[in-house]
Write a protein that holds these residues in place. Structure first.
Motif, mmCIF file in Angstrom:
data_model
loop_
_atom_site.group_PDB
_atom_site.id
_atom_site.type_symbol
_atom_site.label_atom_id
_atom_site.label_comp_id
_atom_site.label_asym_id
_atom_site.label_seq_id
_atom_site.Cartn_x
_atom_site.Cartn_y
_atom_site.Cartn_z
ATOM 1 N N LEU A 28 0.884 11.437 16.698
ATOM 2 C CA LEU A 28 0.208 10.782 17.820
ATOM 3 C C LEU A 28 -0.002 9.294 17.577
ATOM 4 O O LEU A 28 0.199 8.478 18.471
ATOM 5 C CB LEU A 28 -1.149 11.449 18.080
ATOM 6 N N ASN A 29 -0.442 8.937 16.366
ATOM 7 C CA ASN A 29 -0.791 7.550 16.075
ATOM 8 C C ASN A 29 -0.611 7.284 14.586
ATOM 9 O O ASN A 29 -0.885 8.145 13.759
ATOM 10 C CB ASN A 29 -2.246 7.286 16.485
ATOM 11 N N VAL A 30 -0.155 6.069 14.265
ATOM 12 C CA VAL A 30 -0.017 5.639 12.873
ATOM 13 C C VAL A 30 -0.703 4.292 12.734
ATOM 14 O O VAL A 30 -0.398 3.354 13.471
ATOM 15 C CB VAL A 30 1.473 5.513 12.464
ATOM 16 N N GLU A 31 -1.662 4.202 11.800
ATOM 17 C CA GLU A 31 -2.373 2.945 11.542
ATOM 18 C C GLU A 31 -2.156 2.552 10.088
ATOM 19 O O GLU A 31 -2.517 3.305 9.185
ATOM 20 C CB GLU A 31 -3.874 3.101 11.792
ATOM 21 N N PRO A 32 -1.581 1.380 9.843
ATOM 22 C CA PRO A 32 -1.404 0.961 8.440
ATOM 23 C C PRO A 32 -2.737 0.591 7.806
ATOM 24 O O PRO A 32 -3.641 0.075 8.461
ATOM 25 C CB PRO A 32 -0.483 -0.258 8.537
ATOM 26 N N VAL A 33 -2.858 0.881 6.529
ATOM 27 C CA VAL A 33 -4.031 0.510 5.732
ATOM 28 C C VAL A 33 -3.568 -0.614 4.823
ATOM 29 O O VAL A 33 -2.623 -0.448 4.056
ATOM 30 C CB VAL A 33 -4.542 1.705 4.896
ATOM 31 N N TYR A 34 -4.216 -1.779 4.938
ATOM 32 C CA TYR A 34 -3.776 -2.965 4.212
ATOM 33 C C TYR A 34 -4.612 -3.215 2.969
ATOM 34 O O TYR A 34 -5.805 -2.933 2.945
ATOM 35 C CB TYR A 34 -3.862 -4.211 5.099
ATOM 36 N N GLN A 35 -3.958 -3.775 1.961
ATOM 37 C CA GLN A 35 -4.637 -4.289 0.776
ATOM 38 C C GLN A 35 -4.567 -5.804 0.868
ATOM 39 O O GLN A 35 -3.502 -6.368 1.136
ATOM 40 C CB GLN A 35 -3.937 -3.802 -0.494
ATOM 41 N N THR A 36 -5.684 -6.463 0.663
ATOM 42 C CA THR A 36 -5.724 -7.917 0.721
ATOM 43 C C THR A 36 -5.758 -8.465 -0.699
ATOM 44 O O THR A 36 -6.645 -8.129 -1.475
ATOM 45 C CB THR A 36 -6.957 -8.402 1.504
ATOM 46 N N LEU A 37 -4.776 -9.293 -1.023
ATOM 47 C CA LEU A 37 -4.696 -9.919 -2.335
ATOM 48 C C LEU A 37 -4.986 -11.398 -2.191
ATOM 49 O O LEU A 37 -4.504 -12.042 -1.260
ATOM 50 C CB LEU A 37 -3.301 -9.726 -2.930
ATOM 51 N N ARG A 38 -5.756 -11.942 -3.110
ATOM 52 C CA ARG A 38 -6.051 -13.371 -3.105
ATOM 53 C C ARG A 38 -5.519 -13.975 -4.389
ATOM 54 O O ARG A 38 -5.724 -13.432 -5.471
ATOM 55 C CB ARG A 38 -7.551 -13.607 -3.003
ATOM 56 N N ALA A 39 -4.853 -15.102 -4.243
ATOM 57 C CA ALA A 39 -4.312 -15.810 -5.405
ATOM 58 C C ALA A 39 -4.638 -17.282 -5.253
ATOM 59 O O ALA A 39 -4.697 -17.816 -4.144
ATOM 60 C CB ALA A 39 -2.805 -15.611 -5.494
ATOM 61 N N SER A 40 -4.866 -17.940 -6.366
ATOM 62 C CA SER A 40 -5.127 -19.378 -6.321
ATOM 63 C C SER A 40 -4.254 -20.059 -7.367
ATOM 64 O O SER A 40 -3.938 -19.481 -8.401
ATOM 65 C CB SER A 40 -6.601 -19.689 -6.572
ATOM 66 N N ARG A 41 -3.865 -21.259 -7.047
ATOM 67 C CA ARG A 41 -3.106 -22.075 -7.988
ATOM 68 C C ARG A 41 -3.489 -23.524 -7.738
ATOM 69 O O ARG A 41 -4.041 -23.868 -6.698
ATOM 70 C CB ARG A 41 -1.615 -21.861 -7.835
ATOM 71 N N THR A 42 -3.194 -24.387 -8.699
ATOM 72 C CA THR A 42 -3.536 -25.796 -8.537
ATOM 73 C C THR A 42 -2.289 -26.567 -8.154
ATOM 74 O O THR A 42 -1.198 -26.326 -8.677
ATOM 75 C CB THR A 42 -4.123 -26.375 -9.834
#
Length: 162
Positions: A28-42
């Motif tokens: 009937l329905n498909v909902e993606p489940v997301y992972q949020t990644l954070r990265a920092s660099r200079t």
């Protein structure tokens, strides 16, 4: 001795094999489940010096011819190609690299989202279900149907103390 033997026999249970088959359910329905990644660099950030507009002075035709003649003579006797290129750039008022001032290192944060699972709503024989799956199943979902008789567990009867 006879009651102890009968109690042991009553505790034995026959384990029945599972009756299993495969079938398909309608998605009937498909909902993606997301992972949020954070990265920092200079990164190095520099302010550029503003360039002032250059004004070109147009000499008269005689001065222009005379200046071109002298430059051509100077170029023939001077074998330095790099010096000629720098002179040409200086005359044109352009440089190959913009002047940079006040450079500093700045942390830059980036955020990425990627799907890690899918919440799938599906219906099988009129009953709706929801499962979390590793992949998107599409329009149909293959399901495993298992049928076993329900046998309630009876607590073991303790023999009376002699």
């Amino acid at each position: 001795m006879l009651p102890i033997a009968m109690g042991a026999m009553a505790q034995e249970r026959v384990v029945q094999a599972e009756n299993v088959r495969l079938d398909y359910a309608q998605v009937l329905n498909v909902e993606p489940v997301y992972q949020t990644l954070r990265a920092s660099r200079t990164e190095e950030v520099c302010d550029e010096l503003p360039t002032l507009p250059t004004t070109t002075v147009h000499p008269s035709k005689e001065q222009s011819r005379w200046a071109r003649f002298l430059e051509s003579i100077k170029g023939v006797f001077s074998g330095d190609d790099e010096a000629r290129a720098q002179d040409a750039e200086a005359q044109a008022g352009q440089s190959t690299e913009p002047a940079r001032l006040n450079c500093r290192s700045v942390p830059v944060e980036r955020e990425f989202r990627r799907p890690i699972a899918y919440d799938v709503d599906y219906v099988y024989k009129g009953t709706k279900y929801r499962s979390r799956l590793a992949e998107d199943p599409g329009n149909r979902l293959r399901i495993r149907i298992s049928v076993m008789p329900y046998v309630p567990t009876v607590p073991p009867v303790e023999a009376p103390a002699p």
